[in-house]
Design an enzyme around this catalytic site. Structure first.
Site, PDB file in Angstrom:
ATOM      1  N   LYS A 120    -100.984 -56.562 -85.739  1.00 50.53           N
ATOM      2  CA  LYS A 120    -100.360 -57.745 -84.865  1.00 50.53           C
ATOM      3  C   LYS A 120    -100.703 -59.302 -85.594  1.00 50.53           C
ATOM      4  O   LYS A 120     -99.654 -58.948 -85.420  1.00 50.53           O
ATOM      5  CB  LYS A 120    -102.469 -58.372 -84.100  1.00 50.53           C
ATOM      6  CG  LYS A 120    -101.991 -57.230 -82.644  1.00 50.53           C
ATOM      7  CD  LYS A 120    -103.032 -58.054 -81.751  1.00 50.53           C
ATOM      8  CE  LYS A 120    -102.922 -56.875 -80.000  1.00 50.53           C
ATOM      9  NZ  LYS A 120    -103.993 -57.371 -79.297  1.00 50.53           N
ATOM     10  N   LYS A 164     -96.469 -47.132 -78.552  1.00 55.23           N
ATOM     11  CA  LYS A 164     -97.055 -47.324 -77.474  1.00 55.23           C
ATOM     12  C   LYS A 164     -96.241 -48.668 -76.683  1.00 55.23           C
ATOM     13  O   LYS A 164     -95.502 -49.347 -77.228  1.00 55.23           O
ATOM     14  CB  LYS A 164     -98.847 -48.104 -77.449  1.00 55.23           C
ATOM     15  CG  LYS A 164     -99.113 -47.769 -76.292  1.00 55.23           C
ATOM     16  CD  LYS A 164    -100.691 -48.594 -77.007  1.00 55.23           C
ATOM     17  CE  LYS A 164    -100.583 -50.219 -77.792  1.00 55.23           C
ATOM     18  NZ  LYS A 164    -101.191 -51.274 -76.782  1.00 55.23           N
ATOM     19  N   LYS A 220     -98.008 -54.343 -73.665  1.00 55.73           N
ATOM     20  CA  LYS A 220     -97.971 -55.615 -72.161  1.00 55.73           C
ATOM     21  C   LYS A 220     -96.714 -56.548 -72.925  1.00 55.73           C
ATOM     22  O   LYS A 220     -95.760 -57.822 -72.389  1.00 55.73           O
ATOM     23  CB  LYS A 220     -99.017 -55.980 -72.158  1.00 55.73           C
ATOM     24  CG  LYS A 220     -99.677 -55.701 -71.382  1.00 55.73           C
ATOM     25  CD  LYS A 220    -100.089 -56.510 -70.408  1.00 55.73           C
ATOM     26  CE  LYS A 220    -101.642 -57.285 -70.956  1.00 55.73           C
ATOM     27  NZ  LYS A 220    -102.933 -56.211 -71.483  1.00 55.73           N
TER      28      LYS A 220
END
Ligand code: AMP
Ligand code: TRP
Length: 336
Positions: free
Chosen positions: A119, A200, A203
């Protein structure tokens, strides 16, 4: 709600921001629902975790998404008579315990977190909250004397660090925390993006990029478009072990949503091509989402119903969390 002392406790949570997708459903939400009768369940909407990348989370957006997440929990089958549902920021003990745990957590442990590293890579400014995210998550879990944490595979490292923090704390201050374990699906704990089966399903990507994921509130046309254009290959391999990542991902989704065995599925698609798999998967996904969306529409209109559930959840959560926090503070020598 009565607490059944004999039942083991389950705790889990989802960040309300971004688009809650079919991967969240398969990896987490459906697992919560499946095990609901067996455990004493506490499900949290982790809005404080959503603030760890504040640039992405405007106040009005967060307000709307918290409500949407709560309604989705219920629409997916979380039963408020069997499970406590609450909003993390409404139970102040989470932030308070996170501070106390910060003081016993070596920075080196947090520096090793793969989710933080990936991130942080894409951000211009990395907030201290993002770095500290696993400690807040540990606080969430440890406050409720949790036995099991049902999550997708990406959270495994965060549960491991939760155990490490709890053990270190217990070593320093006495046996205060119960050591939790993850509860994970054998298949379906990591659903990949339809557009890019090497990464992956996420969201945040799902919210900005078409055909990456399928949101639980997406209409049938979007489901169809996303699956029809999902990445495949030029083979005709429809066996789990040999399929390419994109095809395997669809087979795994089909497996998770139908509950059929791999053997049955491979036999069913024995003489088929990818088009057949895609068409059947579209039907299965649309049929899965239909009742969830219908229930969601009802719940989101019944504001009082939703607010009452969250209020009751907050009260029960506060009671349990308050007891734990008192013990923690006392064990550290803090006055109450
Ligand atoms: P998050 O989207 O990070 O708030 O995750 C909420 C829950 O869904 C966690 O238990 C995750 O491990 C799980 N989850 C998130 N993405 C996936 C995915 N692509 N496949 C399976 N489970 C997932
Ligand atoms: N970090 C989790 C995620 O992004 C969400 C979360 C926060 C969580 N606190 C938790 C999950 C406690 C399980 C238990 O998916």
């Amino acid at each position: 709600m009565e607490t059944n002392l004999k039942k083991k406790r389950v705790f889990s949570g989802i960040q309300p921001t971004g688009q809650i997708h079919i991967g969240n459903y398969v990896g987490a939400l459906s697992l919560w629902v499946e095990n609901q009768d067996q455990y004493d369940n506490i499900f949290c909407i982790v809005d404080l975790h959503s603030l760890t990348i504040p640039e992405k989370v405007k106040p009005d957006y967060l307000r709307r998404k918290v409500k949407e997440a709560a309604a989705l929990y219920l629409a997916c089958g979380i039963d408020p008579d069997k499970s406590t549902i609450f909003i993390q920021s409404q139970v102040t003990q989470h932030a308070e315990l996170a501070w106390l745990l910060n003081c016993v957590t070596p920075m080196g442990w947090l520096e090793r977190m793969t989710q933080f590293k990936s991130k942080a890579e894409s951000l211009e400014t990395v907030g201290t909250g993002l770095f500290d995210y696993p400690v807040l998550m540990a606080a969430d879990i440890l406050l409720y004397k949790t036995d099991y944490v049902p999550v997708g595979e990406d959270q495994k490292q965060h549960i491991e660090i939760t155990r490490d923090i709890a053990q270190r704390f217990n070593h320093m201050y006495g046996e205060v925390f119960k050591i939790p374990e993850e509860l994970m699906r054998k298949s379906g704990a990591r659903i990949m993006g339809f557009d890019d089966p090497e990464s992956k399903m996420s969201k945040s990507i799902g919210e900005v990029k078409k055909r990456h994921s399928i949101g639980l509130l997406d209409p049938p046309d979007t489901v169809k478009d996303t699956i029809m254009k999902a990445t495949t290959d030029s083979n005709r391999e429809l066996r789990f072990e040999y399929a390419s990542p994109g095809v395997k991902n669809m087979l795994v989704l089909y497996e998770a949503l139908t509950g059929k065995s791999r053997e049955e599925i491979e036999k069913h698609f024995e003489n088929s091509n990818y088009g057949t798999l895609k068409k059947e998967l579209i039907d299965v996904v649309v049929e899965t989402l239909k009742p969830i969306q219908a229930r969601f529409e009802e719940i989101i209109r019944e504001e009082t119903y939703l607010n009452n559930i969250l209020k009751e959840g907050r009260e029960r959560a506060t009671e349990i969390a308050g007891d734990t926090l008192d013990i923690v503070k006392r064990s550290m020598g803090l006055s109450l």
